[in-house]
Motif scaffolding. Structure first.
Motif, PDB file in Angstrom:
ATOM      1  N   ILE A 140      50.350  36.375  39.753  1.00  0.00           N
ATOM      2  CA  ILE A 140      49.729  37.639  39.339  1.00  0.00           C
ATOM      3  C   ILE A 140      48.347  37.766  39.969  1.00  0.00           C
ATOM      4  O   ILE A 140      47.979  38.827  40.462  1.00  0.00           O
ATOM      5  CB  ILE A 140      49.665  37.737  37.804  1.00  0.00           C
ATOM      6  N   GLY A 141      47.592  36.683  39.967  1.00  0.00           N
ATOM      7  CA  GLY A 141      46.265  36.697  40.593  1.00  0.00           C
ATOM      8  C   GLY A 141      46.336  37.027  42.072  1.00  0.00           C
ATOM      9  O   GLY A 141      45.541  37.802  42.594  1.00  0.00           O
ATOM     10  N   LEU A 142      47.325  36.433  42.766  1.00  0.00           N
ATOM     11  CA  LEU A 142      47.493  36.705  44.189  1.00  0.00           C
ATOM     12  C   LEU A 142      47.910  38.150  44.441  1.00  0.00           C
ATOM     13  O   LEU A 142      47.471  38.777  45.404  1.00  0.00           O
ATOM     14  CB  LEU A 142      48.534  35.758  44.794  1.00  0.00           C
ATOM     15  N   LEU A 143      48.754  38.665  43.566  1.00  0.00           N
ATOM     16  CA  LEU A 143      49.202  40.051  43.731  1.00  0.00           C
ATOM     17  C   LEU A 143      48.083  41.044  43.432  1.00  0.00           C
ATOM     18  O   LEU A 143      47.994  42.096  44.063  1.00  0.00           O
ATOM     19  CB  LEU A 143      50.408  40.334  42.830  1.00  0.00           C
ATOM     20  N   GLN A 144      47.238  40.714  42.466  1.00  0.00           N
ATOM     21  CA  GLN A 144      46.144  41.609  42.095  1.00  0.00           C
ATOM     22  C   GLN A 144      45.026  41.607  43.125  1.00  0.00           C
ATOM     23  O   GLN A 144      44.369  42.617  43.329  1.00  0.00           O
ATOM     24  CB  GLN A 144      45.565  41.218  40.729  1.00  0.00           C
ATOM     25  N   SER A 145      44.818  40.501  43.774  1.00  0.00           N
ATOM     26  CA  SER A 145      43.707  40.361  44.702  1.00  0.00           C
ATOM     27  C   SER A 145      43.707  41.419  45.813  1.00  0.00           C
ATOM     28  O   SER A 145      42.704  42.094  46.003  1.00  0.00           O
ATOM     29  CB  SER A 145      43.700  38.954  45.296  1.00  0.00           C
ATOM     30  N   PRO A 146      44.800  41.639  46.558  1.00  0.00           N
ATOM     31  CA  PRO A 146      44.779  42.671  47.597  1.00  0.00           C
ATOM     32  C   PRO A 146      44.560  44.076  47.019  1.00  0.00           C
ATOM     33  O   PRO A 146      43.843  44.877  47.596  1.00  0.00           O
ATOM     34  CB  PRO A 146      46.168  42.569  48.248  1.00  0.00           C
ATOM     35  N   ALA A 147      45.170  44.352  45.866  1.00  0.00           N
ATOM     36  CA  ALA A 147      45.002  45.667  45.253  1.00  0.00           C
ATOM     37  C   ALA A 147      43.542  45.891  44.858  1.00  0.00           C
ATOM     38  O   ALA A 147      42.998  46.986  45.037  1.00  0.00           O
ATOM     39  CB  ALA A 147      45.912  45.801  44.039  1.00  0.00           C
ATOM     40  N   GLN A 148      42.893  44.853  44.354  1.00  0.00           N
ATOM     41  CA  GLN A 148      41.488  44.975  43.964  1.00  0.00           C
ATOM     42  C   GLN A 148      40.611  45.216  45.193  1.00  0.00           C
ATOM     43  O   GLN A 148      39.650  45.980  45.137  1.00  0.00           O
ATOM     44  CB  GLN A 148      41.030  43.719  43.222  1.00  0.00           C
ATOM     45  N   ARG A 149      40.964  44.581  46.311  1.00  0.00           N
ATOM     46  CA  ARG A 149      40.194  44.797  47.543  1.00  0.00           C
ATOM     47  C   ARG A 149      40.336  46.236  48.035  1.00  0.00           C
ATOM     48  O   ARG A 149      39.372  46.848  48.487  1.00  0.00           O
ATOM     49  CB  ARG A 149      40.642  43.817  48.632  1.00  0.00           C
ATOM     50  N   VAL A 150      41.544  46.777  47.959  1.00  0.00           N
ATOM     51  CA  VAL A 150      41.780  48.158  48.394  1.00  0.00           C
ATOM     52  C   VAL A 150      40.983  49.119  47.518  1.00  0.00           C
ATOM     53  O   VAL A 150      40.322  50.043  48.019  1.00  0.00           O
ATOM     54  CB  VAL A 150      43.296  48.497  48.361  1.00  0.00           C
ATOM     55  N   ILE A 151      41.032  48.901  46.204  1.00  0.00           N
ATOM     56  CA  ILE A 151      40.286  49.764  45.277  1.00  0.00           C
ATOM     57  C   ILE A 151      38.788  49.670  45.556  1.00  0.00           C
ATOM     58  O   ILE A 151      38.095  50.685  45.612  1.00  0.00           O
ATOM     59  CB  ILE A 151      40.607  49.393  43.813  1.00  0.00           C
ATOM     60  N   ALA A 152      38.290  48.466  45.773  1.00  0.00           N
ATOM     61  CA  ALA A 152      36.865  48.282  46.061  1.00  0.00           C
ATOM     62  C   ALA A 152      36.489  48.980  47.362  1.00  0.00           C
ATOM     63  O   ALA A 152      35.437  49.623  47.456  1.00  0.00           O
ATOM     64  CB  ALA A 152      36.527  46.797  46.132  1.00  0.00           C
ATOM     65  N   ALA A 153      37.340  48.867  48.365  1.00  0.00           N
ATOM     66  CA  ALA A 153      37.062  49.520  49.651  1.00  0.00           C
ATOM     67  C   ALA A 153      37.049  51.035  49.496  1.00  0.00           C
ATOM     68  O   ALA A 153      36.186  51.725  50.061  1.00  0.00           O
ATOM     69  CB  ALA A 153      38.099  49.103  50.687  1.00  0.00           C
ATOM     70  N   LEU A 154      37.978  51.574  48.724  1.00  0.00           N
ATOM     71  CA  LEU A 154      38.015  53.021  48.482  1.00  0.00           C
ATOM     72  C   LEU A 154      36.773  53.483  47.723  1.00  0.00           C
ATOM     73  O   LEU A 154      36.214  54.541  48.033  1.00  0.00           O
ATOM     74  CB  LEU A 154      39.280  53.409  47.712  1.00  0.00           C
ATOM     75  N   GLN A 155      36.365  52.686  46.744  1.00  0.00           N
ATOM     76  CA  GLN A 155      35.165  53.039  45.976  1.00  0.00           C
ATOM     77  C   GLN A 155      33.929  52.993  46.871  1.00  0.00           C
ATOM     78  O   GLN A 155      33.054  53.847  46.771  1.00  0.00           O
ATOM     79  CB  GLN A 155      35.005  52.119  44.765  1.00  0.00           C
ATOM     80  N   ASN A 156      33.859  52.015  47.727  1.00  0.00           N
ATOM     81  CA  ASN A 156      32.735  51.925  48.671  1.00  0.00           C
ATOM     82  C   ASN A 156      32.736  53.127  49.614  1.00  0.00           C
ATOM     83  O   ASN A 156      31.691  53.701  49.902  1.00  0.00           O
ATOM     84  CB  ASN A 156      32.799  50.633  49.493  1.00  0.00           C
ATOM     85  N   GLN A 157      33.917  53.482  50.112  1.00  0.00           N
ATOM     86  CA  GLN A 157      34.038  54.621  51.018  1.00  0.00           C
ATOM     87  C   GLN A 157      33.628  55.911  50.301  1.00  0.00           C
ATOM     88  O   GLN A 157      32.930  56.730  50.858  1.00  0.00           O
ATOM     89  CB  GLN A 157      35.480  54.733  51.539  1.00  0.00           C
ATOM     90  N   GLU A 158      34.056  56.061  49.034  1.00  0.00           N
ATOM     91  CA  GLU A 158      33.699  57.220  48.231  1.00  0.00           C
ATOM     92  C   GLU A 158      32.179  57.304  48.054  1.00  0.00           C
ATOM     93  O   GLU A 158      31.585  58.370  48.170  1.00  0.00           O
ATOM     94  CB  GLU A 158      34.361  57.093  46.846  1.00  0.00           C
ATOM     95  N   GLY A 159      31.561  56.183  47.791  1.00  0.00           N
ATOM     96  CA  GLY A 159      30.118  56.121  47.602  1.00  0.00           C
ATOM     97  C   GLY A 159      29.373  56.501  48.874  1.00  0.00           C
ATOM     98  O   GLY A 159      28.349  57.175  48.834  1.00  0.00           O
ATOM     99  N   LYS A 160      29.887  56.077  50.022  1.00  0.00           N
ATOM    100  CA  LYS A 160      29.258  56.404  51.306  1.00  0.00           C
ATOM    101  C   LYS A 160      29.358  57.900  51.593  1.00  0.00           C
ATOM    102  O   LYS A 160      28.441  58.504  52.099  1.00  0.00           O
ATOM    103  CB  LYS A 160      29.926  55.607  52.441  1.00  0.00           C
ATOM    104  N   GLU A 161      30.525  58.491  51.263  1.00  0.00           N
ATOM    105  CA  GLU A 161      30.704  59.924  51.511  1.00  0.00           C
ATOM    106  C   GLU A 161      29.771  60.748  50.632  1.00  0.00           C
ATOM    107  O   GLU A 161      29.230  61.744  51.080  1.00  0.00           O
ATOM    108  CB  GLU A 161      32.167  60.310  51.251  1.00  0.00           C
ATOM    109  N   GLU A 162      29.608  60.337  49.375  1.00  0.00           N
ATOM    110  CA  GLU A 162      28.723  61.074  48.453  1.00  0.00           C
ATOM    111  C   GLU A 162      27.271  60.984  48.905  1.00  0.00           C
ATOM    112  O   GLU A 162      26.525  61.942  48.818  1.00  0.00           O
ATOM    113  CB  GLU A 162      28.882  60.541  47.025  1.00  0.00           C
ATOM    114  N   SER A 163      26.863  59.823  49.396  1.00  0.00           N
ATOM    115  CA  SER A 163      25.468  59.666  49.814  1.00  0.00           C
ATOM    116  C   SER A 163      25.202  60.396  51.139  1.00  0.00           C
ATOM    117  O   SER A 163      24.083  60.780  51.433  1.00  0.00           O
ATOM    118  CB  SER A 163      25.091  58.183  49.932  1.00  0.00           C
ATOM    119  N   ALA A 164      26.248  60.616  51.936  1.00  0.00           N
ATOM    120  CA  ALA A 164      26.079  61.316  53.187  1.00  0.00           C
ATOM    121  C   ALA A 164      25.916  62.815  52.970  1.00  0.00           C
ATOM    122  O   ALA A 164      25.364  63.521  53.796  1.00  0.00           O
ATOM    123  CB  ALA A 164      27.291  61.069  54.093  1.00  0.00           C
ATOM    124  N   GLU A 165      26.389  63.319  51.857  1.00  0.00           N
ATOM    125  CA  GLU A 165      26.303  64.761  51.588  1.00  0.00           C
ATOM    126  C   GLU A 165      24.942  65.104  51.191  1.00  0.00           C
ATOM    127  O   GLU A 165      24.028  65.435  51.059  1.00  0.00           O
ATOM    128  CB  GLU A 165      27.271  65.141  50.448  1.00  0.00           C
TER     129      GLU A 165
END
Length: 165
Positions: A140-165
């Motif tokens: 379960i930990g191994l399966l959750q790890s990639p999903a958590q990375r994707v979510i973190a990357a999306l959140q980071n990308q979202e944060g960058k887009e908001e700060s660019a506006e």
């Protein structure tokens, strides 16, 4: 013990061995009453059934069983206690814990899901076997790890887009 009593004891042992995947055989001779009581208490808390058995009766029960115990009957000499558990490494961990205070119990052999281990030198190996719950947790930990990375990357990308506006 009469023949009838022996026959009943063999039938009882055969029934206990039926469908069991984890069996440890240990030498508990020489433990004083207090140590034996502590060992029984620790086994009870861990869900392990501990019983001193007669070697000849256990050997006959193993022969009568549908399970192939391999060479496990070769260790049936001297004092033998049988430990029956649901978790593969639980008896080994208890034996190791008790060995911190003395030289007993000594692992004679173990049967774990069709694998047979003979000798005390296998104790560390058996104690390190992961339980089913531990393996599931790791998966379960191994399966959750990639999903958590994707979510973190999306959140980071979202944060960058908001700060660019």
């Amino acid at each position: 013990m009469t023949r009838e009593e022996k026959s009943i004891a063999i039938e009882d042992l055969t029934a206990k061995l039926a469908g069991v995947n984890v069996i440890y055989l240990a030498d508990t001779s020489g433990l004083d009453a207090d140590s034996t009581s502590n060992l029984r208490r620790a086994c009870f808390k861990a869900g392990i059934k501990l019983e001193v058995v007669k070697n000849t009766l256990l050997e006959k029960a193993m022969e009568a069983s549908d399970t192939d115990f391999g060479d496990l009957s070769s260790v049936l000499k001297g004092n033998t206690s049988i430990m029956i558990a649901d978790v593969a490494n639980a008896p080994a961990k208890i034996i190791k814990e008790f060995r911190k205070k003395g030289s007993k119990p000594i692992l004679k052999g173990a049967y774990i899901t069709e694998d047979v281990y003979i000798g005390d030198e296998n104790l560390d190996k058996l104690a390190s076997i992961k339980s089913r719950a531990e393996v599931i947790g790791e998966i379960i930990g191994l399966l959750q790890s990639p999903a958590q990375r994707v979510i973190a990357a999306l959140q980071n990308q979202e944060g960058k887009e908001e700060s660019a506006e």
